[in-house]
Design a protein around this motif. Structure first.
Motif, PDB file in Angstrom:
ATOM      1  N   SER A   1      -9.284   0.164   9.196  1.00 56.54           N
ATOM      2  CA  SER A   1      -7.828   0.303   9.240  1.00 56.54           C
ATOM      3  C   SER A   1      -7.328   0.538   7.825  1.00 56.54           C
ATOM      4  N   ASP A   2      -6.567   1.584   7.652  1.00 54.95           N
ATOM      5  CA  ASP A   2      -6.104   2.018   6.333  1.00 54.95           C
ATOM      6  C   ASP A   2      -4.636   1.652   6.155  1.00 54.95           C
ATOM      7  N   ASP A   3      -4.375   0.566   5.404  1.00 54.05           N
ATOM      8  CA  ASP A   3      -3.015   0.179   5.035  1.00 54.05           C
ATOM      9  C   ASP A   3      -2.083   0.090   6.242  1.00 54.05           C
ATOM     10  N   GLY A   4      -2.561  -0.560   7.291  1.00 51.16           N
ATOM     11  CA  GLY A   4      -1.728  -0.774   8.468  1.00 51.16           C
ATOM     12  C   GLY A   4      -1.787   0.326   9.504  1.00 51.16           C
ATOM     13  N   VAL A   5      -2.400   1.463   9.149  1.00 53.11           N
ATOM     14  CA  VAL A   5      -2.520   2.564  10.098  1.00 53.11           C
ATOM     15  C   VAL A   5      -3.549   2.197  11.158  1.00 53.11           C
TER      16      VAL A   5
ATOM     17  N   TRP B   1      -8.594  -3.371   6.402  1.00 53.94           N
ATOM     18  CA  TRP B   1      -9.632  -4.208   6.993  1.00 53.94           C
ATOM     19  C   TRP B   1     -10.741  -3.313   7.539  1.00 53.94           C
ATOM     20  N   LEU B   2     -11.939  -3.862   7.513  1.00 55.52           N
ATOM     21  CA  LEU B   2     -13.129  -3.122   7.933  1.00 55.52           C
ATOM     22  C   LEU B   2     -13.985  -4.059   8.782  1.00 55.52           C
TER      23      LEU B   2
ATOM     24  N   ILE C   1     -15.735  -9.031  10.042  1.00 49.38           N
ATOM     25  CA  ILE C   1     -14.501  -8.329   9.674  1.00 49.38           C
ATOM     26  C   ILE C   1     -14.135  -8.749   8.254  1.00 49.38           C
ATOM     27  N   ILE C   2     -13.961  -7.786   7.373  1.00 48.15           N
ATOM     28  CA  ILE C   2     -13.545  -8.078   6.006  1.00 48.15           C
ATOM     29  C   ILE C   2     -12.159  -7.495   5.776  1.00 48.15           C
TER      30      ILE C   2
END
Length: 568
Positions: free
Chosen positions: A92-96, A81-82, A70-71
């Motif tokens: 995950s895109d900016d908390g989404v 995070w990816l 997880i990065i």
């Protein structure tokens, strides 16, 4: 310009019940070993890119751990995070709430390219189509791996052979020689190519139709045309004219159906051949547990259950295409038979009129109504098809002219930027060579970012290593100054190649610290050394001490509990 910053890397091995989490500084990050070389330095930085779908060269020992990664990263002020588990990705895109992807699908590559504003497009092999390449093509200039990059630039990752001749456009795009408008025009050019292909197929079908007309009705010597036909007595005129129109219509439909049938038959042959090859590929994959090398592009493919399932899916899709084509062919065959029957019925009606108005004992050379109508019908259908073919040729010429015009626009759009970037390269590269004291390197014939093959060939082994570092740092600055993409961290794995003399290692560290953009993030792997003291003081140090022990059993429970739900 906007920058990408790696904030935190988490590695979890459920197989070994071990894990590790590393946090990073926004500027300098040193991944160091003390006394021993095989402690996982390279594995740390390789996982930064592996998370994004790149294929760095892990050793067998690391691969056997079957790790998840997880990065956590930032682009500008946006947080992401990816995560990656084998061939599954979670973003995950900016908390989404995160999205999941299987494989380097077009959707996943598109999403990553949007995040880092990577607008390059590459042509698909054997297709008139350009697509967004996988993230590896974005990260290539930002990673100097320990084994390949010091002797061969642009070779940091495996599995890059899916595109042919990709280096020139990728190098030009990263360096800022070309930008998004270049690839917009490229996309338009390939759209013209697809339109040309469709027009050429239509022309071939028209030529097939003309050939069928000629074969169906042999040479007719009568020269009767519509004007002469109008002179036939009034009683026959309307009957024959109606039959003429009907026969012409049916004959034209018949010719087109035959042409369509011939086209579908050729497509079915191709589909069946593809299905046969896929069946053989699947059988071969089932019989072997090894990785499989593509004979076309040389890419090494994993032979996992997921990959075999993908192959099976391709096989099923090919089978469905073949079935659809077979159904279309049967339908066309029925339509052809029906049109032949309609044509025979019309001919029978014509023959009845012929028998009614012409007696057998009359001159054998007298023109019959059948000859008249055949002549007019063939002439009319051929004329119509040729007319349509001429229109298609005009379209083809127009498309070719449009494609050439787009090519000129594309070249002119990048002409000035190429000149500016090359001038900057000529300014920076020799100065960095001088700072690194690689005086055996001949910079006079290295005048462009595209001259990378000459870099490793200049000077001795130690000097060529420093020359390669000068090339990458020069390129990194070009990206920072001229490129439209997000600036990724620069990751340098073990720059002390070929046992650089102490003074040269000092100059290497100095170059990295003093000649990279101030807002960039730097990762450096190597053995612990006093020469790194200045960088240590301004960054974060991860000192790996245990041989082959990057992961820790003590960290597994907490990290697994925190991140394990992502992969469920």
């Amino acid at each position: 310009m906007r920058t990408l910053k790696f904030k935190k890397l988490t590695l979890i091995s459920d197989l070994q019940k071990k894990a590790r989490q590393l946090e990073f500084s926004d500027r300098y990050n040193l991944i160091l070993a003390e006394g021993k070389n095989s402690v996982g330095k390279s594995s740390v930085v390789k996982n930064l890119f592996w998370c994004f779908g790149c294929e760095p060269r892990f050793d067998d020992k690391w691969n056997s751990l079957n790790c998840k990664a997880i990065i956590e990263f930032e682009v500008g002020d946006k947080k992401y995070w990816l995560a990656r588990d084998d061939n599954r990705f979670f973003l995950s895109d900016d908390g989404v709430k995160y999205k999941s992807f299987v494989g380097l699908s077009g959707e996943f590559s598109k999403k990553i390219s949007e995040i880092v504003n990577f607008n390059a497009l590459l042509p698909v092999r054997n297709k008139d189509e350009v697509v967004i390449p996988p993230p590896a093509f974005y990260f290539l200039p930002f990673y100097i791996d320990q084994k390949q990059s010091w002797s061969n630039a642009w070779e940091s990752f495996d599995k890059l052979g899916q595109f042919s001749d990709w280096k020139k456009p990728i190098i030009q795009y990263h360096s800022g020689m070309i930008k998004k408008n270049y690839f917009d025009l490229t996309e338009n050019i390939y759209e013209k190519k697809r339109e040309k292909s469709a027009v050429k197929n239509k022309i071939e079908k028209y030529e097939t139709a003309i050939s069928i007309v000629s074969d169906f009705i042999p040479n007719i010597e009568t020269t009767v045309n519509l004007e002469e036909f109008d002179e036939i007595e009034e009683e026959l005129k309307y009957k024959m004219f109606d039959l003429h129109n009907l026969q012409e219509l049916v004959f034209e439909e018949f010719a087109e159906l035959r042409a369509d049938k011939a086209h579908v038959q050729s497509q079915l042959v191709i589909a069946n051949e593809a299905l046969s090859e896929l069946e053989k590929d699947y059988e071969f994959a089932e019989e072997t547990d090894d990785e499989i090398e593509c004979p076309t592009c040389g890419v090494i493919h994993d032979n996992t259950l997921v990959n075999r399932f993908s192959l099976l899916k391709d096989k099923e899709q090919a089978g469905q295409v073949a079935k659809r084509l077979e159904a279309s062919l049967k339908k066309l065959e029925r339509s052809v038979i029906k049109k032949e029957e309609e044509l025979r019925d019309i001919r029978n009606q014509i023959e009845e009129l012929n028998e009614k108005y012409y007696r057998k004992e009359e001159d054998e050379n007298k023109i019959t109504f059948q000859n008249i109508l055949d002549s007019v019908a063939v002439h009319s259908v051929t004329q119509k098809v040729n007319s349509r073919k001429s229109i298609k040729f005009e379209q083809l010429y127009s498309l070719e002219a449009g494609e050439k015009a787009l090519g000129k626009d594309r070249n002119s759009a990048s002409k000035e930027s190429k000149k500016i970037v090359k001038e900057k390269f000529i300014e920076l590269f020799p100065s960095y060579i001088s700072k690194l004291k690689a005086f055996g390197v001949n910079t006079s014939n290295i005048k462009s970012p595209e001259s990378y093959t000459k870099v490793a060939k200049s000077g001795g082994a130690a000097e060529s290593t420093r020359a390669m570092l000068a090339y990458y740092v020069t390129f990194y600055n070009l990206i920072s100054i001229y490129s439209e993409e997000v600036l990724s961290p620069l990751v340098i794995d073990t720059p002390n190649q070929h046992e650089q003399a102490a003074k040269h290692y000092e100059s290497i560290v100095s170059l990295v610290m003093n000649n990279t953009p101030e807002n960039s993030q730097i990762f450096l792997c190597g053995m612990d050394s006093k020469k790194l003291s200045q960088m240590k003081g301004k960054g974060k140090v991860h000192l790996l001490e245990k041989e082959h022990a990057l992961l820790e059993a003590s960290e597994y429970e907490g990290l697994s509990e925190k991140y394990g739900s992502i992969f469920e």
